[in-house]
Design a protein around this motif. Sequence first.
Motif, PDB file in Angstrom:
ATOM      1  N   LYS A 256       2.951  11.035  -5.559  1.00 22.02           N
ATOM      2  CA  LYS A 256       1.666  11.573  -4.871  1.00 22.02           C
ATOM      3  C   LYS A 256       0.422  10.315  -4.757  1.00 22.02           C
ATOM      4  O   LYS A 256      -0.160  10.807  -3.474  1.00 22.02           O
ATOM      5  CB  LYS A 256       1.021  12.510  -5.493  1.00 22.02           C
ATOM      6  CG  LYS A 256       1.547  13.803  -5.853  1.00 22.02           C
ATOM      7  CD  LYS A 256       0.530  14.921  -6.264  1.00 22.02           C
ATOM      8  CE  LYS A 256       1.432  16.087  -7.072  1.00 22.02           C
ATOM      9  NZ  LYS A 256       1.094  17.097  -7.293  1.00 22.02           N
ATOM     10  N   ASN A 257       1.604   9.438  -4.832  1.00 20.96           N
ATOM     11  CA  ASN A 257       0.365   8.012  -4.139  1.00 20.96           C
ATOM     12  C   ASN A 257       0.138   7.917  -2.996  1.00 20.96           C
ATOM     13  O   ASN A 257       0.941   8.127  -1.963  1.00 20.96           O
ATOM     14  CB  ASN A 257       0.597   6.959  -4.679  1.00 20.96           C
ATOM     15  CG  ASN A 257       2.161   6.097  -4.176  1.00 20.96           C
ATOM     16  OD1 ASN A 257       2.930   7.176  -4.526  1.00 20.96           O
ATOM     17  ND2 ASN A 257       2.108   5.225  -3.566  1.00 20.96           N
ATOM     18  N   SER A 258      -0.872   7.259  -2.530  1.00 22.18           N
ATOM     19  CA  SER A 258      -1.441   7.096  -0.697  1.00 22.18           C
ATOM     20  C   SER A 258      -1.213   5.546  -0.515  1.00 22.18           C
ATOM     21  O   SER A 258      -1.582   4.720  -0.983  1.00 22.18           O
ATOM     22  CB  SER A 258      -2.335   7.386  -0.363  1.00 22.18           C
ATOM     23  OG  SER A 258      -3.165   6.788   0.891  1.00 22.18           O
ATOM     24  N   TYR A 259       0.068   5.196   0.253  1.00 23.17           N
ATOM     25  CA  TYR A 259       0.278   3.890   0.829  1.00 23.17           C
ATOM     26  C   TYR A 259      -0.671   3.389   1.365  1.00 23.17           C
ATOM     27  O   TYR A 259      -0.496   2.272   1.523  1.00 23.17           O
ATOM     28  CB  TYR A 259       1.935   3.601   1.330  1.00 23.17           C
ATOM     29  CG  TYR A 259       2.826   3.744   0.354  1.00 23.17           C
ATOM     30  CD1 TYR A 259       3.142   3.170  -0.662  1.00 23.17           C
ATOM     31  CD2 TYR A 259       3.511   5.600   0.549  1.00 23.17           C
ATOM     32  CE1 TYR A 259       4.852   3.243  -1.521  1.00 23.17           C
ATOM     33  CE2 TYR A 259       4.341   5.491  -0.076  1.00 23.17           C
ATOM     34  CZ  TYR A 259       5.092   4.557  -1.417  1.00 23.17           C
ATOM     35  OH  TYR A 259       6.113   4.696  -2.001  1.00 23.17           O
ATOM     36  N   GLN A 260      -1.259   3.971   2.015  1.00 24.96           N
ATOM     37  CA  GLN A 260      -2.763   3.740   2.935  1.00 24.96           C
ATOM     38  C   GLN A 260      -3.147   1.799   2.569  1.00 24.96           C
ATOM     39  O   GLN A 260      -3.039   0.719   3.572  1.00 24.96           O
ATOM     40  CB  GLN A 260      -3.464   4.352   3.646  1.00 24.96           C
ATOM     41  CG  GLN A 260      -4.358   3.888   4.971  1.00 24.96           C
ATOM     42  CD  GLN A 260      -5.050   5.581   4.948  1.00 24.96           C
ATOM     43  OE1 GLN A 260      -6.220   5.314   4.353  1.00 24.96           O
ATOM     44  NE2 GLN A 260      -5.074   6.499   5.720  1.00 24.96           N
ATOM     45  N   PRO A 261      -3.910   2.192   1.567  1.00 27.01           N
ATOM     46  CA  PRO A 261      -4.763   0.958   0.464  1.00 27.01           C
ATOM     47  C   PRO A 261      -3.750  -0.244   1.321  1.00 27.01           C
ATOM     48  O   PRO A 261      -4.509  -1.350   1.458  1.00 27.01           O
ATOM     49  CB  PRO A 261      -5.350   1.396  -0.146  1.00 27.01           C
ATOM     50  CG  PRO A 261      -5.524   2.767  -0.410  1.00 27.01           C
ATOM     51  CD  PRO A 261      -4.128   3.494   0.159  1.00 27.01           C
ATOM     52  N   PHE A 262      -2.342  -0.363   0.540  1.00 22.31           N
ATOM     53  CA  PHE A 262      -1.935  -1.422   0.190  1.00 22.31           C
ATOM     54  C   PHE A 262      -1.595  -2.019   1.697  1.00 22.31           C
ATOM     55  O   PHE A 262      -1.163  -3.414   2.077  1.00 22.31           O
ATOM     56  CB  PHE A 262      -0.776  -1.205  -0.911  1.00 22.31           C
ATOM     57  CG  PHE A 262       0.062  -2.636  -0.791  1.00 22.31           C
ATOM     58  CD1 PHE A 262      -0.056  -3.754  -1.394  1.00 22.31           C
ATOM     59  CD2 PHE A 262       1.248  -2.405  -0.184  1.00 22.31           C
ATOM     60  CE1 PHE A 262      -0.129  -5.011  -1.716  1.00 22.31           C
ATOM     61  CE2 PHE A 262       2.170  -4.283  -0.317  1.00 22.31           C
ATOM     62  CZ  PHE A 262       1.120  -4.926  -0.786  1.00 22.31           C
ATOM     63  N   LEU A 263      -0.900  -0.758   2.478  1.00 25.05           N
ATOM     64  CA  LEU A 263      -0.452  -1.360   3.519  1.00 25.05           C
ATOM     65  C   LEU A 263      -1.678  -1.527   4.404  1.00 25.05           C
ATOM     66  O   LEU A 263      -1.023  -2.698   5.756  1.00 25.05           O
ATOM     67  CB  LEU A 263       0.154   0.315   4.433  1.00 25.05           C
ATOM     68  CG  LEU A 263       1.898   0.219   3.997  1.00 25.05           C
ATOM     69  CD1 LEU A 263       1.770   1.750   4.778  1.00 25.05           C
ATOM     70  CD2 LEU A 263       2.397  -0.540   3.459  1.00 25.05           C
ATOM     71  N   ASP A 264      -2.746  -1.225   4.885  1.00 24.40           N
ATOM     72  CA  ASP A 264      -3.589  -1.598   5.734  1.00 24.40           C
ATOM     73  C   ASP A 264      -4.021  -3.281   5.419  1.00 24.40           C
ATOM     74  O   ASP A 264      -4.250  -3.831   6.323  1.00 24.40           O
ATOM     75  CB  ASP A 264      -4.903  -0.383   5.356  1.00 24.40           C
ATOM     76  CG  ASP A 264      -6.519  -1.328   6.097  1.00 24.40           C
ATOM     77  OD1 ASP A 264      -5.768  -1.501   7.354  1.00 24.40           O
ATOM     78  OD2 ASP A 264      -7.341  -1.797   5.790  1.00 24.40           O
ATOM     79  N   TYR A 265      -3.862  -3.345   4.142  1.00 23.63           N
ATOM     80  CA  TYR A 265      -4.291  -4.946   3.528  1.00 23.63           C
ATOM     81  C   TYR A 265      -2.964  -5.844   4.227  1.00 23.63           C
ATOM     82  O   TYR A 265      -3.703  -7.120   4.838  1.00 23.63           O
ATOM     83  CB  TYR A 265      -3.902  -5.306   1.944  1.00 23.63           C
ATOM     84  CG  TYR A 265      -3.851  -6.702   1.335  1.00 23.63           C
ATOM     85  CD1 TYR A 265      -5.319  -7.447   1.363  1.00 23.63           C
ATOM     86  CD2 TYR A 265      -3.266  -6.651   1.480  1.00 23.63           C
ATOM     87  CE1 TYR A 265      -4.662  -8.757   0.783  1.00 23.63           C
ATOM     88  CE2 TYR A 265      -2.844  -8.301   0.459  1.00 23.63           C
ATOM     89  CZ  TYR A 265      -3.738  -9.180   0.456  1.00 23.63           C
ATOM     90  OH  TYR A 265      -3.609 -10.151  -0.214  1.00 23.63           O
ATOM     91  N   PHE A 266      -1.595  -5.160   4.107  1.00 16.39           N
ATOM     92  CA  PHE A 266      -0.284  -5.878   4.319  1.00 16.39           C
ATOM     93  C   PHE A 266      -1.283  -5.716   5.631  1.00 16.39           C
ATOM     94  O   PHE A 266      -0.657  -7.302   6.503  1.00 16.39           O
ATOM     95  CB  PHE A 266       0.157  -4.983   3.792  1.00 16.39           C
ATOM     96  CG  PHE A 266       2.014  -5.530   4.467  1.00 16.39           C
ATOM     97  CD1 PHE A 266       2.062  -6.515   4.263  1.00 16.39           C
ATOM     98  CD2 PHE A 266       2.716  -4.893   5.703  1.00 16.39           C
ATOM     99  CE1 PHE A 266       3.493  -7.546   4.452  1.00 16.39           C
ATOM    100  CE2 PHE A 266       3.890  -5.453   5.964  1.00 16.39           C
ATOM    101  CZ  PHE A 266       4.833  -6.922   5.650  1.00 16.39           C
ATOM    102  N   LEU A 267      -1.166  -4.960   6.417  1.00 22.15           N
ATOM    103  CA  LEU A 267      -1.366  -5.538   8.008  1.00 22.15           C
ATOM    104  C   LEU A 267      -2.687  -6.326   8.681  1.00 22.15           C
ATOM    105  O   LEU A 267      -1.705  -7.730   8.951  1.00 22.15           O
ATOM    106  CB  LEU A 267      -1.045  -4.039   8.965  1.00 22.15           C
ATOM    107  CG  LEU A 267      -0.322  -3.374   8.428  1.00 22.15           C
ATOM    108  CD1 LEU A 267      -0.742  -1.588   9.106  1.00 22.15           C
ATOM    109  CD2 LEU A 267       1.041  -4.017   9.303  1.00 22.15           C
ATOM    110  N   SER A 268      -3.030  -6.913   7.518  1.00 20.30           N
ATOM    111  CA  SER A 268      -4.295  -7.760   7.737  1.00 20.30           C
ATOM    112  C   SER A 268      -3.486  -9.285   7.151  1.00 20.30           C
ATOM    113  O   SER A 268      -4.210 -10.124   8.426  1.00 20.30           O
ATOM    114  CB  SER A 268      -5.617  -7.087   6.744  1.00 20.30           C
ATOM    115  OG  SER A 268      -6.180  -6.759   7.394  1.00 20.30           O
ATOM    116  N   ILE A 269      -2.708  -9.387   6.793  1.00 20.51           N
ATOM    117  CA  ILE A 269      -2.325 -10.220   6.266  1.00 20.51           C
ATOM    118  C   ILE A 269      -1.779 -11.087   7.106  1.00 20.51           C
ATOM    119  O   ILE A 269      -1.423 -11.855   7.880  1.00 20.51           O
ATOM    120  CB  ILE A 269      -1.454 -10.376   4.528  1.00 20.51           C
ATOM    121  CG1 ILE A 269      -2.808 -10.325   3.595  1.00 20.51           C
ATOM    122  CG2 ILE A 269      -1.216 -11.864   4.343  1.00 20.51           C
ATOM    123  CD1 ILE A 269      -3.181 -11.378   3.318  1.00 20.51           C
TER     124      ILE A 269
END
Length: 352
Positions: A256-269
Amino acid sequence: MMLKTFDYKTLNNLEITPEMTKKLMEISLMMGKQSTKNLKTDSTLKRLIEVAKIQSTDASNRIEGIFTSDTRLRKIVAEKTMPHNRSEEEISGYRDVLNLIHQQNQYIPITSNTILTLHKHLFGFTASTWGGHYKDIDNEIIARYEDGRSEIRFTPPKAFITPELIENLCTAYNDAINEDAIPSLLLIGAFVFDFVSIHPFRNGNGRMSRLLMLLTMYKSGFEVGKFISIESLIEKTKPAYYVSLQNSSRNWATNKNSYQPFLDYFLSIVLQAYRDLQDRLQPSEKKISVTNSIINNLQDKLYPLSKRELSSLIPEYSLITIERALKELLDSKRIKKVGAGRSTKYILIFSK
């Protein structure tokens, strides 16, 4: 006990925010502008590749507290010396896996066997017996900070179910990539995050995650990591990296985790990497002298820069040429040193 599953059809019903959409669109636009088909023999690109290899090898290991001197690092990456200690053995292993991915990525499938083989090469210079084997004891993910603090960030799955989880992760990822229903960069980010969360090895998990990030990006057509060190960008934003991992880890074990925080960081990188590459490839009517290039970059950044940072910002000039120009600028009192030894950086002297 519920076995962790990987929903790569919806990424746990991921909501792609407007900000994430903007980043995906800008990355796509910059990829189109930065076609390097006709630039493969360009000296600037060759310098970018050399610098990126050094920075990637250095940064990914430094995140884990593994380092050597700048001189030794350059020799190790250039394969002009053998390792002298455990840190240099691990750096040499990273260099070999990095080169393998750069040169042979199209032939390397995303499978459990691949992951084990790359891990074996990562520890190929060490006396460790765990290289190429999944963990046989349970472990923890520990965040380490520059002030010396450390804390348990996450407790990964038990060792005995690790092989099955990696198999399932690779299958879910490959199926989703083939279906092409979700942008591949989001799938890559999710894959790297889930790999880190499984934490399948006794040692080398962070470095392996960054190597797999490069490999999966290559295989989906995102070649920016060849010219710009993504590992270095992660090292510079390490606190944000840990926060994004922490936020996406909540309820991971129960799917039930949200991938959104990490994916937003990854896209920024990734976006920053493409912007950096764009800056390095900007055409100019007239070649700027090395001294003016150094001054312009120090003025633009507004903070001290090391020789290595200047080398990546001015890829058209060799490190020797940059070192010579720095000496001239120091002698003429246009710049000054900040720090000493490995930490030496340079800053402009502003007239009063």
